[in-house]
Design a protein around this motif. Structure first.
Motif, PDB file in Angstrom:
ATOM      1  N   GLU A  86       0.885  -1.243   0.482  1.00  0.00           N
ATOM      2  CA  GLU A  86      -0.303   0.209   0.196  1.00  0.00           C
ATOM      3  C   GLU A  86       0.654   1.189  -0.367  1.00  0.00           C
ATOM      4  OE1 GLU A  86      -2.623  -2.005   2.495  1.00  0.00           O
ATOM      5  OE2 GLU A  86      -3.040  -3.008   0.971  1.00  0.00           O
ATOM      6  N   ALA A  87       1.700   1.107   1.007  1.00  0.00           N
ATOM      7  CA  ALA A  87       3.247   2.656   0.733  1.00  0.00           C
ATOM      8  C   ALA A  87       3.479   2.289  -0.352  1.00  0.00           C
ATOM      9  CB  ALA A  87       3.927   2.378   2.303  1.00  0.00           C
ATOM     10  N   LYS A  88       4.275   2.054  -1.421  1.00  0.00           N
ATOM     11  CA  LYS A  88       3.921   2.001  -2.387  1.00  0.00           C
ATOM     12  C   LYS A  88       3.772   2.218  -3.814  1.00  0.00           C
ATOM     13  CE  LYS A  88       5.633  -2.468  -2.458  1.00  0.00           C
ATOM     14  NZ  LYS A  88       6.401  -3.814  -2.721  1.00  0.00           N
ATOM     15  N   GLU A  89       2.410   2.041  -3.977  1.00  0.00           N
ATOM     16  CA  GLU A  89       1.168   2.460  -4.339  1.00  0.00           C
ATOM     17  C   GLU A  89       1.034   4.131  -3.975  1.00  0.00           C
ATOM     18  OE1 GLU A  89      -2.383  -0.183  -4.064  1.00  0.00           O
ATOM     19  OE2 GLU A  89      -0.709  -2.055  -4.993  1.00  0.00           O
ATOM     20  N   GLU A  90       1.060   3.730  -2.754  1.00  0.00           N
ATOM     21  CA  GLU A  90       0.440   5.342  -2.306  1.00  0.00           C
ATOM     22  C   GLU A  90       1.593   6.236  -2.711  1.00  0.00           C
ATOM     23  OE1 GLU A  90      -0.977   5.579   1.726  1.00  0.00           O
ATOM     24  OE2 GLU A  90      -2.199   4.335   1.175  1.00  0.00           O
ATOM     25  N   GLN A  91       2.591   5.990  -2.794  1.00  0.00           N
ATOM     26  CA  GLN A  91       4.166   6.781  -3.247  1.00  0.00           C
ATOM     27  C   GLN A  91       3.735   6.922  -4.748  1.00  0.00           C
ATOM     28  OE1 GLN A  91       6.428   8.552  -1.248  1.00  0.00           O
ATOM     29  NE2 GLN A  91       6.597   9.115  -3.579  1.00  0.00           N
ATOM     30  N   ALA A  92       3.318   5.438  -5.598  1.00  0.00           N
ATOM     31  CA  ALA A  92       3.553   5.290  -7.315  1.00  0.00           C
ATOM     32  C   ALA A  92       3.028   6.704  -7.393  1.00  0.00           C
ATOM     33  CB  ALA A  92       3.562   4.518  -7.521  1.00  0.00           C
ATOM     34  N   LEU A  93       1.729   7.001  -6.940  1.00  0.00           N
ATOM     35  CA  LEU A  93       0.478   7.215  -7.115  1.00  0.00           C
ATOM     36  C   LEU A  93       0.617   8.970  -7.194  1.00  0.00           C
ATOM     37  CD1 LEU A  93      -2.623   5.070  -6.431  1.00  0.00           C
ATOM     38  CD2 LEU A  93      -1.660   5.771  -8.744  1.00  0.00           C
ATOM     39  N   ARG A  94       1.313   9.401  -6.080  1.00  0.00           N
ATOM     40  CA  ARG A  94       1.482  10.742  -5.424  1.00  0.00           C
ATOM     41  C   ARG A  94       2.989  11.327  -6.732  1.00  0.00           C
ATOM     42  NH1 ARG A  94       1.025   9.676  -0.044  1.00  0.00           N
ATOM     43  NH2 ARG A  94       3.527   9.244   0.006  1.00  0.00           N
ATOM     44  N   ASP A  95       3.752  10.678  -6.719  1.00  0.00           N
ATOM     45  CA  ASP A  95       5.250  10.456  -8.402  1.00  0.00           C
ATOM     46  C   ASP A  95       4.221  11.426  -9.510  1.00  0.00           C
ATOM     47  OD1 ASP A  95       6.437  10.713  -5.971  1.00  0.00           O
ATOM     48  OD2 ASP A  95       7.478   8.657  -6.798  1.00  0.00           O
ATOM     49  N   LEU A  96       3.499  10.227  -9.839  1.00  0.00           N
ATOM     50  CA  LEU A  96       2.338   9.970 -10.672  1.00  0.00           C
ATOM     51  C   LEU A  96       1.614  11.530 -11.323  1.00  0.00           C
ATOM     52  CD1 LEU A  96       1.652   8.390 -13.479  1.00  0.00           C
ATOM     53  CD2 LEU A  96      -0.362   7.503 -12.523  1.00  0.00           C
ATOM     54  N   GLU A  97       1.231  11.862  -9.888  1.00  0.00           N
ATOM     55  CA  GLU A  97      -0.001  12.517 -10.105  1.00  0.00           C
ATOM     56  C   GLU A  97       1.373  13.881 -10.135  1.00  0.00           C
ATOM     57  OE1 GLU A  97      -1.869  13.509  -6.533  1.00  0.00           O
ATOM     58  OE2 GLU A  97      -2.569  11.312  -7.433  1.00  0.00           O
ATOM     59  N   GLN A  98       2.122  14.021  -9.412  1.00  0.00           N
ATOM     60  CA  GLN A  98       3.222  15.356  -9.844  1.00  0.00           C
ATOM     61  C   GLN A  98       3.674  15.542 -11.111  1.00  0.00           C
ATOM     62  OE1 GLN A  98       6.533  15.003  -7.166  1.00  0.00           O
ATOM     63  NE2 GLN A  98       6.742  16.949  -7.437  1.00  0.00           N
ATOM     64  N   ALA A  99       4.147  14.320 -12.358  1.00  0.00           N
ATOM     65  CA  ALA A  99       4.182  14.147 -13.078  1.00  0.00           C
ATOM     66  C   ALA A  99       3.192  14.702 -13.911  1.00  0.00           C
ATOM     67  CB  ALA A  99       5.402  12.362 -13.508  1.00  0.00           C
ATOM     68  N   LEU A 100       1.729  13.980 -13.948  1.00  0.00           N
ATOM     69  CA  LEU A 100       1.249  14.693 -14.589  1.00  0.00           C
ATOM     70  C   LEU A 100       0.712  15.914 -14.555  1.00  0.00           C
ATOM     71  CD1 LEU A 100      -0.956  11.877 -14.003  1.00  0.00           C
ATOM     72  CD2 LEU A 100      -0.200  12.308 -16.410  1.00  0.00           C
ATOM     73  N   ALA A 101       1.412  16.446 -13.259  1.00  0.00           N
ATOM     74  CA  ALA A 101       0.735  18.138 -13.443  1.00  0.00           C
ATOM     75  C   ALA A 101       1.855  18.943 -14.680  1.00  0.00           C
ATOM     76  CB  ALA A 101       1.854  18.689 -12.752  1.00  0.00           C
ATOM     77  N   THR A 102       2.523  18.132 -15.217  1.00  0.00           N
ATOM     78  CA  THR A 102       3.264  18.943 -16.743  1.00  0.00           C
ATOM     79  C   THR A 102       2.147  18.408 -18.066  1.00  0.00           C
ATOM     80  OG1 THR A 102       4.850  18.733 -15.630  1.00  0.00           O
ATOM     81  CG2 THR A 102       5.381  18.365 -18.177  1.00  0.00           C
ATOM     82  N   PRO A 103       1.614  19.119 -18.974  1.00  0.00           N
ATOM     83  CA  PRO A 103       1.378  18.612 -19.891  1.00  0.00           C
ATOM     84  C   PRO A 103       1.543  17.581 -20.441  1.00  0.00           C
ATOM     85  CG  PRO A 103       1.516  21.292 -20.310  1.00  0.00           C
ATOM     86  CD  PRO A 103       1.913  20.251 -18.827  1.00  0.00           C
ATOM     87  N   THR A 104       0.799  16.478 -20.272  1.00  0.00           N
ATOM     88  CA  THR A 104       0.938  14.673 -20.731  1.00  0.00           C
ATOM     89  C   THR A 104       0.768  14.673 -21.898  1.00  0.00           C
ATOM     90  OG1 THR A 104       1.947  14.542 -18.944  1.00  0.00           O
ATOM     91  CG2 THR A 104       2.065  12.497 -19.977  1.00  0.00           C
ATOM     92  N   ALA A 105       1.758  13.836 -22.608  1.00  0.00           N
ATOM     93  CA  ALA A 105       0.970  13.022 -24.502  1.00  0.00           C
ATOM     94  C   ALA A 105       0.036  12.140 -23.612  1.00  0.00           C
ATOM     95  CB  ALA A 105       1.972  13.229 -25.469  1.00  0.00           C
ATOM     96  N   ALA A 106       0.880  11.272 -23.125  1.00  0.00           N
ATOM     97  CA  ALA A 106       0.453   9.465 -22.625  1.00  0.00           C
ATOM     98  C   ALA A 106       1.589   9.347 -21.790  1.00  0.00           C
ATOM     99  CB  ALA A 106       0.871   8.937 -24.341  1.00  0.00           C
TER     100      ALA A 106
END
Ligand SMILES: *Cc1c(COP(=O)(O)O)cnc(C)c1O
Length: 388
Positions: free
Chosen positions: A145-165
């Motif tokens: 669970e902790a690993k998934e939460e961290q990954a999702l937080r990192d993903l959200e941060q990355a997605l703050a930059t306009p993303t094609a795919a």
């Protein structure tokens, strides 16, 4: 000899499967190959229709292998955005991929794959990708669970930059060591990708056609990508062929009066009729006997449970036809010699394995009998007793 890794994950039903061999022979006498520009042919049309029905993605593009199926998905995703905004391409320039990803050996596929020993020589030529950790898990993992939460937080941060795919291997990363994630994690990823308006590319080159216990890993996970790459098991492992599935929305992005909106990509053997005939015969077999892949995991489970009692075996996991674990023998790396030692030991007992460094896995064809599967586990057990 038992091919316990399906000859690098392609042989789906078993070697020499008569129904597929016969379908190829019939097709070879009728039409072995024809240019796929201006011409079409029945096996390609039928395969397109069936794959669309099975994946829920209405359109498709034929190529030759898994790497090209991924290249096509990446080029389509990139150009789709460019076509949207009239050719400026200023907006969405970011691609996101996961740590440990492997998407093939051509340049685009290498670039979205994680940097590794395999890509080191080409480093300066690989385009930039934002990378998010892959929270892979195993039996008895208390930290998932902790690993998934961290990954999702990192993903959200990355997605703050306009993303094609965003590209991922659904449920199981293959080449980095059969690293499995939970379905709920993929659903959370897909929801965030959708909310950010980015496209989702599923690389099902390894996971497709029953490997995870469902026909496609995306279905098992409950996600719907915009683009999907298929190859390996597509023809039952008889002939090289790749397919990139795309949604109607992606397809429509290439329909225009501007020549620059065209998807300029093609291969000599696009939609090769022999490959299509093999793929149709393979789909028939899968659809006639879905229990062969749906119930495979139950065959692995007790054998892996027993094997994983060994104190030097760590992180056991299995899904569908795939079972894997790590051997505690020094460095966790592709170059760890233990893999080759286990391979040699098992080969002497008539079982072909090809560990990824210290990761040992079984990925057998559906035709393997219970007795043969037991022989594979017995060979591993004897290798570990002898070597560790
Ligand atoms: C094998 C693989 C590829 C590359 O396929 P090739 O046919 O070897 O080019 C791409 N993606 C994944 C997930 C794979 O396992």
């Amino acid at each position: 000899m038992i091919d316990a890794i399906s000859s690098w994950w392609v042989t789906l039903h078993g070697h020499g499967e008569p129904a597929i061999a016969a379908a190829i022979a019939r097709q070879a006498q009728e039409l072995e190959q024809v240019i796929f520009a201006n011409f079409s042919h029945a096996p390609a049309e039928e395969l397109a229709t069936r794959l669309s029905q099975l994946t829920g993605l209405e359109r498709l593009f034929f190529s030759d292998n898994g790497s090209t199926a991924v290249e096509v998905a990446l080029k389509m995703a990139w150009q789709w955005w460019r076509n949207q905004d009239g050719g400026t391409g200023d907006e969405r320039r970011q691609l996101i991929a996961f740590g440990g990803a492997y998407h093939g050996d051509t340049f685009g596929a290498m670039a979205v794959g994680d940097r590794s020993l395999f890509t080191a020589a080409y480093e300066p030529l690989l385009f930039n990708v934002s990378r998010v950790a892959w929270p892979h898990t195993w039996w008895g993992d208390g930290e998932v669970e902790a690993k998934e939460e961290q990954a999702l937080r990192d993903l959200e941060q990355a997605l703050a930059t306009p993303t094609a795919a965003v590209i991922l291997e659904p449920l199981i990363q293959g080449a980095s060591g059969l690293r499995m994630v939970r379905a709920a994690f993929l659903r959370a990823v897909a929801a965030r990708v959708k909310a950010a308006g980015a496209l989702l590319i599923a690389d099902e080159v390894m996971t497709g056609f029953g490997r995870t216990g469902a026909l496609f890993a995306c279905q098992k996970a409950g996600i719907q990508p915009d683009l999907m790459a298929l190859s390996k098991g597509l023809t039952g492992g008889f002939l090289p062929m790749g397919v990139t599935m795309a949604s109607e929305r992606i397809y429509q992005g290439f329909i225009s009066d501007r020549p620059t909106d065209t998807f300029f990509h093609g291969h000599s053997f696009t939609a090769n009729p022999l490959g299509c005939a093999a793929a149709l015969a393979s789909l028939d077999l899968l659809q006639q006997q879905p229990e062969r892949f749906e119930q495979f995991e139950g065959r692995h489970r007790p054998l892996l449970e027993h094997l994983s009692q060994h104190p030097r075996i760590h992180h056991p996991r299995c899904m569908g036809t795939v079972a894997a674990f790590e051997v505690d023998a020094g460095e966790a790396s592709y170059l760890n010699p233990i893999g080759l030692q286990i391979q040699r030991h098992c080969l002497e007992q008539g079982v072909y394995l090809r560990p990824l460094g210290n990761v040992v896995y079984l990925l057998p064809p559906l035709s393997i009998s219970d007795q043969q599967l037991q022989r594979c586990y017995a060979a591993i057990s004897s290798a570990i007793t002898a070597l560790l």
